[in-house]
Design an enzyme around this catalytic site. Sequence first.
Site, short mmCIF file in Angstrom:
data_model
loop_
_atom_site.label_atom_id
_atom_site.label_comp_id
_atom_site.label_asym_id
_atom_site.label_seq_id
_atom_site.Cartn_x
_atom_site.Cartn_y
_atom_site.Cartn_z
N ASP A 57 0.84 -1.20 0.00
CA ASP A 57 0.00 0.00 0.00
C ASP A 57 0.87 1.25 0.00
O ASP A 57 1.41 1.64 1.03
CB ASP A 57 -0.92 -0.02 1.22
N GLU A 136 30.72 10.49 5.55
CA GLU A 136 31.19 10.34 6.94
C GLU A 136 30.05 10.77 7.86
O GLU A 136 29.93 11.95 8.21
CB GLU A 136 32.42 11.21 7.19
N GLU A 138 28.27 11.25 11.17
CA GLU A 138 28.44 11.31 12.62
C GLU A 138 27.12 11.01 13.32
O GLU A 138 26.04 11.21 12.74
CB GLU A 138 28.96 12.69 13.02
N GLU A 218 33.83 11.32 18.52
CA GLU A 218 33.81 12.63 17.87
C GLU A 218 33.91 13.75 18.90
O GLU A 218 34.05 13.52 20.09
CB GLU A 218 32.55 12.79 17.00
N GLU A 226 31.89 8.47 15.23
CA GLU A 226 31.96 8.39 13.77
C GLU A 226 32.59 7.06 13.38
O GLU A 226 33.56 6.61 14.01
CB GLU A 226 32.78 9.54 13.20
N HIS A 275 30.12 14.80 6.12
CA HIS A 275 30.97 15.23 5.02
C HIS A 275 30.91 14.18 3.91
O HIS A 275 30.97 12.98 4.19
CB HIS A 275 32.42 15.40 5.50
N ARG A 345 39.12 23.49 7.15
CA ARG A 345 37.89 22.78 7.48
C ARG A 345 36.70 23.70 7.73
O ARG A 345 35.60 23.23 7.98
CB ARG A 345 38.12 21.87 8.70
N GLU A 364 35.62 17.22 -0.94
CA GLU A 364 34.83 16.90 0.25
C GLU A 364 33.84 18.04 0.49
O GLU A 364 34.25 19.16 0.79
CB GLU A 364 35.75 16.72 1.46
N ARG A 366 31.26 19.60 2.87
CA ARG A 366 31.16 19.45 4.32
C ARG A 366 29.84 19.95 4.90
O ARG A 366 29.58 19.80 6.09
CB ARG A 366 32.32 20.20 4.98
#
Length: 476
Positions: A57, A136, A138, A218, A226, A275, A345, A364, A366
């Site tokens: 359904d 990645e 977390e 973390e 992580e 990330h 970062r 990457e 983030r």
Amino acid sequence: MAKKPGSATSKVFSMIRDHGIKMVDFKFVDFPGQWQHLTIPVTEFSEGTFEHGLGFDGSSMRGWKQIHESDMLIVPDAETAIVDPFCAIPTMSLICNVFDPLTKQKYDRDPRNIALKAEAYLKQTGLADTAYFGPEAEFFIFDDIRYDTNENSSYYFLDSSEGKWNSGRDENPNLGYKPRFKEGYFPVPPTDSLMDLRNEMTINLLAAGLHVEAQHHEVATAGQSEIDLRYAPLVSAADGLLLFKYIVKNTARIHNKTVTYMPKPLFGDNGSGMHVHQSLWKNGKPLFFGNAYANLSEMALYYIGGLLKHAPALCAITNPTTNSYKRLVPGFEAPVNLAYSQRNRSAAVRIPAYSQSPKAKRVEYRTPDPSCNPYLAFPALLMAGLDGIMNKIDPGEPLDKDIYDLSPEELKDVPSAPGSLEDALKALEEDHDFLLKGNVFTEDVIDAWIDYKMTREVKAMALRPHPYEFHLYYDV
């Protein structure tokens, strides 16, 4: 459908024999990104199941069919078969795609079908044949969580034996070793009290066929963790992320603990991001390595340009909850500034400097968080990057300094991510043509996503008093 020796379907039936399978579980993903499932006895399972599927359904699924058009089919993908590690009765698990029973076509709002279309479109462009994604994700491991909301009350309460707020609690005895706020990255045991549990999660992930690269505590107090998965092709990476969540949550539950991928469950400490590492390959060769900035190719820089240009719209898919924007706050840990850098970062896009080999060269992104539906988020990121390549979108100059230390004059030229889910949805409404190429996303999917999120989440939150408002305003 004929069963061929050595084929994926042949291996499914070998698995049934070898493991004494009694039940077969069929998993599929709903619109927001949660696995759903139904289970049949193995005696009801046959080669025909891979061709004809099973009915269910669809009107009961969030964001899908209306009650008058509810009948739908799930058809399993034989390549995804595993033995479920958490069922007492030997059970095989298969991930499914969703079909319309009348047209026999894949359902456009099935997120996994969108991911499959994204992979097909990539090959169609001729730019590359494989998009690798490495998320990645977390998460927090808590000991207790209680919440409720109704007409005259609303509250939440969560707890962790690691929580710094428990440093003075009578625990008969309290042994201390509570990670301080923002200092959970990453002390050894006994301060890291979850080492054995994360190791058990890792062993279970490996047994299910996922490639784990590392696990660690973390930054936040109260059990933030992580576990890193190795990159994989787009659809496999999305399959793997939902299997990852399933295994991590159920392993924790065995130990009477609870896991959440909610982006910002704690006030005053880091939230959980996801990330996403990305790269394009063709004929077995990496395409992001070159002689430009940070040893990137021109293609990679244009890909970054696409990510940055469409980032506000992407947030509606990669950061899809009202809670996501408690993490995406300027001046704190989340990368809200839409810039790129080799090692910084605090930039939305980072080029990892761990390895300079061509095969390891990647970008990457983030900004995303683990509340997203990866079958929608990964295709959206790919489509933004491809748009950057096709239109040669210049990402501008890199920003190789701490963005949070920039003066207001310098910062005014750095665009930011949206400040709320509503703003992100408005950005998506205004900027989604790049998602429609190759019919990967459709107007119906975009409209349904915006309507679902606005109605069920943005407006629903706006109507309800917040507990902190009583602290601010009760005595007015």
